[in-house]
Design a protein around this motif. Structure first.
Motif, PDB file in Angstrom:
ATOM      1  N   ILE A   9       0.867  -1.171   0.000  1.00 32.85           N
ATOM      2  CA  ILE A   9       0.000   0.000   0.000  1.00 32.85           C
ATOM      3  C   ILE A   9       0.904   1.221   0.000  1.00 32.85           C
ATOM      4  O   ILE A   9       1.796   1.348   0.848  1.00 32.85           O
ATOM      5  CB  ILE A   9      -0.940   0.005   1.219  1.00 32.85           C
ATOM      6  N   LEU A  10       0.702   2.105  -0.964  1.00 29.16           N
ATOM      7  CA  LEU A  10       1.502   3.315  -1.085  1.00 29.16           C
ATOM      8  C   LEU A  10       0.680   4.496  -0.596  1.00 29.16           C
ATOM      9  O   LEU A  10      -0.557   4.470  -0.605  1.00 29.16           O
ATOM     10  CB  LEU A  10       1.928   3.539  -2.539  1.00 29.16           C
ATOM     11  N   SER A  11       1.334   5.532  -0.158  1.00 25.79           N
ATOM     12  CA  SER A  11       0.606   6.692   0.333  1.00 25.79           C
ATOM     13  C   SER A  11       1.300   7.977  -0.078  1.00 25.79           C
ATOM     14  O   SER A  11       2.530   8.025  -0.245  1.00 25.79           O
ATOM     15  CB  SER A  11       0.466   6.636   1.859  1.00 25.79           C
ATOM     16  N   THR A  12       0.507   9.008  -0.275  1.00 25.65           N
ATOM     17  CA  THR A  12       1.000  10.345  -0.562  1.00 25.65           C
ATOM     18  C   THR A  12       0.285  11.304   0.385  1.00 25.65           C
ATOM     19  O   THR A  12      -0.482  10.883   1.259  1.00 25.65           O
ATOM     20  CB  THR A  12       0.716  10.744  -2.023  1.00 25.65           C
ATOM     21  N   GLU A  13       0.519  12.579   0.201  1.00 27.93           N
ATOM     22  CA  GLU A  13      -0.107  13.573   1.082  1.00 27.93           C
ATOM     23  C   GLU A  13      -1.626  13.494   1.040  1.00 27.93           C
ATOM     24  O   GLU A  13      -2.293  13.591   2.071  1.00 27.93           O
ATOM     25  CB  GLU A  13       0.346  14.973   0.673  1.00 27.93           C
ATOM     26  N   ARG A  14      -2.193  13.243  -0.144  1.00 25.19           N
ATOM     27  CA  ARG A  14      -3.660  13.270  -0.276  1.00 25.19           C
ATOM     28  C   ARG A  14      -4.275  11.943  -0.676  1.00 25.19           C
ATOM     29  O   ARG A  14      -5.508  11.814  -0.699  1.00 25.19           O
ATOM     30  CB  ARG A  14      -4.056  14.340  -1.316  1.00 25.19           C
ATOM     31  N   LEU A  15      -3.445  10.954  -0.986  1.00 21.61           N
ATOM     32  CA  LEU A  15      -3.961   9.705  -1.522  1.00 21.61           C
ATOM     33  C   LEU A  15      -3.419   8.488  -0.783  1.00 21.61           C
ATOM     34  O   LEU A  15      -2.305   8.509  -0.257  1.00 21.61           O
ATOM     35  CB  LEU A  15      -3.574   9.569  -3.000  1.00 21.61           C
ATOM     36  N   ILE A  16      -4.214   7.438  -0.794  1.00 22.21           N
ATOM     37  CA  ILE A  16      -3.761   6.095  -0.433  1.00 22.21           C
ATOM     38  C   ILE A  16      -3.897   5.240  -1.689  1.00 22.21           C
ATOM     39  O   ILE A  16      -4.953   5.234  -2.329  1.00 22.21           O
ATOM     40  CB  ILE A  16      -4.590   5.509   0.713  1.00 22.21           C
ATOM     41  N   LEU A  17      -2.829   4.568  -2.064  1.00 24.74           N
ATOM     42  CA  LEU A  17      -2.835   3.698  -3.234  1.00 24.74           C
ATOM     43  C   LEU A  17      -2.862   2.262  -2.737  1.00 24.74           C
ATOM     44  O   LEU A  17      -1.904   1.785  -2.127  1.00 24.74           O
ATOM     45  CB  LEU A  17      -1.601   3.932  -4.109  1.00 24.74           C
ATOM     46  N   ARG A  18      -3.963   1.593  -2.976  1.00 27.73           N
ATOM     47  CA  ARG A  18      -4.154   0.223  -2.483  1.00 27.73           C
ATOM     48  C   ARG A  18      -4.724  -0.648  -3.592  1.00 27.73           C
ATOM     49  O   ARG A  18      -5.193  -0.162  -4.626  1.00 27.73           O
ATOM     50  CB  ARG A  18      -5.109   0.236  -1.283  1.00 27.73           C
ATOM     51  N   PRO A  19      -4.716  -1.987  -3.404  1.00 22.90           N
ATOM     52  CA  PRO A  19      -5.327  -2.865  -4.409  1.00 22.90           C
ATOM     53  C   PRO A  19      -6.826  -2.587  -4.543  1.00 22.90           C
ATOM     54  O   PRO A  19      -7.496  -2.191  -3.581  1.00 22.90           O
ATOM     55  CB  PRO A  19      -5.070  -4.271  -3.858  1.00 22.90           C
ATOM     56  N   TRP A  20      -7.343  -2.819  -5.741  1.00 22.20           N
ATOM     57  CA  TRP A  20      -8.775  -2.694  -5.968  1.00 22.20           C
ATOM     58  C   TRP A  20      -9.518  -3.849  -5.291  1.00 22.20           C
ATOM     59  O   TRP A  20      -8.992  -4.964  -5.182  1.00 22.20           O
ATOM     60  CB  TRP A  20      -9.085  -2.714  -7.459  1.00 22.20           C
ATOM     61  N   ARG A  21     -10.736  -3.574  -4.847  1.00 20.48           N
ATOM     62  CA  ARG A  21     -11.619  -4.592  -4.274  1.00 20.48           C
ATOM     63  C   ARG A  21     -12.929  -4.613  -5.062  1.00 20.48           C
ATOM     64  O   ARG A  21     -13.324  -3.602  -5.649  1.00 20.48           O
ATOM     65  CB  ARG A  21     -11.916  -4.284  -2.809  1.00 20.48           C
ATOM     66  N   GLU A  22     -13.606  -5.732  -5.061  1.00 25.65           N
ATOM     67  CA  GLU A  22     -14.854  -5.816  -5.815  1.00 25.65           C
ATOM     68  C   GLU A  22     -15.906  -4.851  -5.287  1.00 25.65           C
ATOM     69  O   GLU A  22     -16.755  -4.366  -6.051  1.00 25.65           O
ATOM     70  CB  GLU A  22     -15.386  -7.249  -5.803  1.00 25.65           C
ATOM     71  N   ASP A  23     -15.859  -4.536  -3.996  1.00 31.44           N
ATOM     72  CA  ASP A  23     -16.850  -3.589  -3.484  1.00 31.44           C
ATOM     73  C   ASP A  23     -16.529  -2.142  -3.858  1.00 31.44           C
ATOM     74  O   ASP A  23     -17.238  -1.215  -3.446  1.00 31.44           O
ATOM     75  CB  ASP A  23     -17.022  -3.731  -1.966  1.00 31.44           C
ATOM     76  N   ASP A  24     -15.472  -1.935  -4.668  1.00 36.82           N
ATOM     77  CA  ASP A  24     -15.195  -0.615  -5.229  1.00 36.82           C
ATOM     78  C   ASP A  24     -15.975  -0.378  -6.524  1.00 36.82           C
ATOM     79  O   ASP A  24     -15.850   0.687  -7.140  1.00 36.82           O
ATOM     80  CB  ASP A  24     -13.699  -0.462  -5.554  1.00 36.82           C
ATOM     81  N   ALA A  25     -16.763  -1.361  -6.952  1.00 36.24           N
ATOM     82  CA  ALA A  25     -17.388  -1.302  -8.272  1.00 36.24           C
ATOM     83  C   ALA A  25     -18.283  -0.076  -8.439  1.00 36.24           C
ATOM     84  O   ALA A  25     -18.273   0.570  -9.498  1.00 36.24           O
ATOM     85  CB  ALA A  25     -18.180  -2.582  -8.542  1.00 36.24           C
ATOM     86  N   GLU A  26     -19.062   0.276  -7.439  1.00 41.40           N
ATOM     87  CA  GLU A  26     -19.958   1.424  -7.575  1.00 41.40           C
ATOM     88  C   GLU A  26     -19.167   2.717  -7.737  1.00 41.40           C
ATOM     89  O   GLU A  26     -19.507   3.575  -8.563  1.00 41.40           O
ATOM     90  CB  GLU A  26     -20.898   1.506  -6.378  1.00 41.40           C
ATOM     91  N   ALA A  27     -18.112   2.876  -6.943  1.00 37.93           N
ATOM     92  CA  ALA A  27     -17.283   4.077  -7.062  1.00 37.93           C
ATOM     93  C   ALA A  27     -16.589   4.108  -8.424  1.00 37.93           C
ATOM     94  O   ALA A  27     -16.498   5.165  -9.061  1.00 37.93           O
ATOM     95  CB  ALA A  27     -16.258   4.120  -5.931  1.00 37.93           C
ATOM     96  N   LEU A  28     -16.107   2.952  -8.876  1.00 42.16           N
ATOM     97  CA  LEU A  28     -15.457   2.895 -10.183  1.00 42.16           C
ATOM     98  C   LEU A  28     -16.444   3.307 -11.277  1.00 42.16           C
ATOM     99  O   LEU A  28     -16.118   4.111 -12.153  1.00 42.16           O
ATOM    100  CB  LEU A  28     -14.926   1.478 -10.439  1.00 42.16           C
ATOM    101  N   PHE A  29     -17.662   2.771 -11.228  1.00 42.62           N
ATOM    102  CA  PHE A  29     -18.657   3.105 -12.248  1.00 42.62           C
ATOM    103  C   PHE A  29     -18.986   4.597 -12.230  1.00 42.62           C
ATOM    104  O   PHE A  29     -19.185   5.208 -13.287  1.00 42.62           O
ATOM    105  CB  PHE A  29     -19.929   2.293 -12.024  1.00 42.62           C
ATOM    106  N   ARG A  30     -19.013   5.190 -11.054  1.00 44.58           N
ATOM    107  CA  ARG A  30     -19.354   6.609 -10.929  1.00 44.58           C
ATOM    108  C   ARG A  30     -18.458   7.473 -11.806  1.00 44.58           C
ATOM    109  O   ARG A  30     -18.911   8.443 -12.418  1.00 44.58           O
ATOM    110  CB  ARG A  30     -19.247   7.037  -9.464  1.00 44.58           C
ATOM    111  N   TYR A  31     -17.170   7.124 -11.873  1.00 46.46           N
ATOM    112  CA  TYR A  31     -16.226   7.947 -12.634  1.00 46.46           C
ATOM    113  C   TYR A  31     -15.913   7.357 -14.009  1.00 46.46           C
ATOM    114  O   TYR A  31     -15.723   8.092 -14.978  1.00 46.46           O
ATOM    115  CB  TYR A  31     -14.944   8.118 -11.826  1.00 46.46           C
ATOM    116  N   ALA A  32     -15.872   6.024 -14.110  1.00 46.65           N
ATOM    117  CA  ALA A  32     -15.496   5.392 -15.375  1.00 46.65           C
ATOM    118  C   ALA A  32     -16.639   5.391 -16.384  1.00 46.65           C
ATOM    119  O   ALA A  32     -16.423   5.085 -17.555  1.00 46.65           O
ATOM    120  CB  ALA A  32     -15.021   3.962 -15.130  1.00 46.65           C
ATOM    121  N   SER A  33     -17.855   5.735 -15.970  1.00 47.77           N
ATOM    122  CA  SER A  33     -18.975   5.825 -16.909  1.00 47.77           C
ATOM    123  C   SER A  33     -18.976   7.144 -17.669  1.00 47.77           C
ATOM    124  O   SER A  33     -19.742   7.305 -18.631  1.00 47.77           O
ATOM    125  CB  SER A  33     -20.303   5.670 -16.159  1.00 47.77           C
ATOM    126  N   ASP A  34     -18.134   8.088 -17.261  1.00 43.96           N
ATOM    127  CA  ASP A  34     -18.046   9.382 -17.940  1.00 43.96           C
ATOM    128  C   ASP A  34     -17.270   9.203 -19.251  1.00 43.96           C
ATOM    129  O   ASP A  34     -16.103   8.815 -19.224  1.00 43.96           O
ATOM    130  CB  ASP A  34     -17.337  10.381 -17.029  1.00 43.96           C
TER     131      ASP A  34
END
Length: 318
Positions: free
Chosen positions: A3-28
């Motif tokens: 897991i990587l981290s920056t000042e404003r972000l956490i970079l972690r593996p994707w999980r299946e329960d991220d699907a709704e959030a992914l669709f929110r932005y990837a549907s654009d």
């Protein structure tokens, strides 16, 4: 996977329960079109993308610390997915995208720098690449902000894809050379292809070298003109060590050896060479018309430009 981290972000593996959030932005459509994939049409599609693609090693969900929500993606493209004969066996390509509400906030450069640092220090990558469509100005700016330099263009299906590269910084030390040695000449001739021209100034020059272990990978020849300043006559870096800041570090070292001096140099109108010196603080002084035509027996062509006038640059140090 770390897991990587920056000042404003956490970079972690994707999980299946991220699907709704992914669709929110990837549907654009604006997001998908910029990244080169079709917009997502359902949460189920987003979930399948997580299973099939985002579950690969070194692909990270960009989670905004403030909200805990995944808002984009950044990671290393799986080996072999986008073959390119310019990539070395220890190289990797970085891919990224972020939701449109977060464009222009500097979050992607923040993520790319974290992934790049991890790829170099933990994974031992020799070089990292970014490829983007030539009309994708935002992606090009990300590459430039993160220190990647333009390398080549690849045309496929009538579209131009620009590739930028960032190489691991090798351990190089800089020092004043004891004098001209025979094995130094091939490197000097990378900076000035005429041995006759080199012979005109080399006996009056102080020589500096960059060493990677016992291997000489950079050289610089300068003439100290006292009150008239210091003239850089030759600067060359071995090709396999270019693109990782060695030329810039060599210049900085040489300048530190002559504090408070004015530095001058002459070069051709090769675009990348002029950009390099300008980025190091050198500015235009004047030009010497016909210098390369008058002093070199054969035409010199670099980056499609036939060298004619010498462009003289200057830098005042403190």
């Amino acid at each position: 996977m770390e897991i990587l981290s920056t000042e404003r972000l956490i970079l972690r593996p994707w999980r299946e329960d991220d699907a709704e959030a992914l669709f929110r932005y990837a549907s654009d459509p604006d997001v998908g079109n910029a990244a080169g994939w079709p917009p997502h049409t359902s949460v189920d599609m987003s979930r399948q993308v997580i299973r099939d693609y985002f579950s690969a090693p070194e692909i990270y969900a960009l989670v905004l610390r403030e909200t805990g929500e995944p808002i984009g993606c950044c990671g290393l493209v799986p080996p072999g997915e986008r073959p390119n004969d310019r990539f070395g066996s220890d190289d990797a390509e970085i891919g990224y995208w972020i939701g449109k509400p977060y464009w222009g906030q500097g979050l992607i450069p923040e993520a790319v720098k974290a992934v790049a640092g991890h790829a170099f220090s933990e994974l031992g990558r020799a070089a990292l690449w970014i490829g983007c469509n030539d009309v994708n100005r935002r992606s090009r700016r990300v590459a430039e902000k993160c220190g990647f330099r333009f390398d080549h263009v690849r045309t496929m299906d009538e579209a131009n894809e620009l590739f930028y590269v960032l190489r691991a910084v090798p351990d190089v030390t800089f020092r004043k050379a004891g004098g001209l040695s025979p094995d130094m000449m091939p490197l000097l001739m990378m900076g000035d292809e005429s041995e006759t021209m080199i012979s005109r100034y080399i006996s009056r020059s102080a020589l500096f070298e960059g060493m990677s272990g016992e291997r000489r990978v950079a050289v610089c020849a300068v003439i100290d003109g006292g009150s008239d300043g210091v003239e850089i006559m030759n600067l060359a870096v071995e090709p396999s060590f270019r693109g990782c800041g060695i030329g810039r570090r060599m210049l900085s070292y040489v300048e530190s050896c002559y504090p408070g001096q004015t530095f001058r140099l002459g070069t051709g109108e090769t675009p990348s060479t002029l950009r390099f010196y300008e980025s190091c603080g050198y500015t235009y002084s004047h030009r010497i018309p016909g210098f390369f035509v008058d002093n070199y027996p054969d035409p010199i062509i670099e980056e499609g430009v036939r060298l004619n006038d010498m462009i003289c640059l200057v830098k005042h140090t403190q």
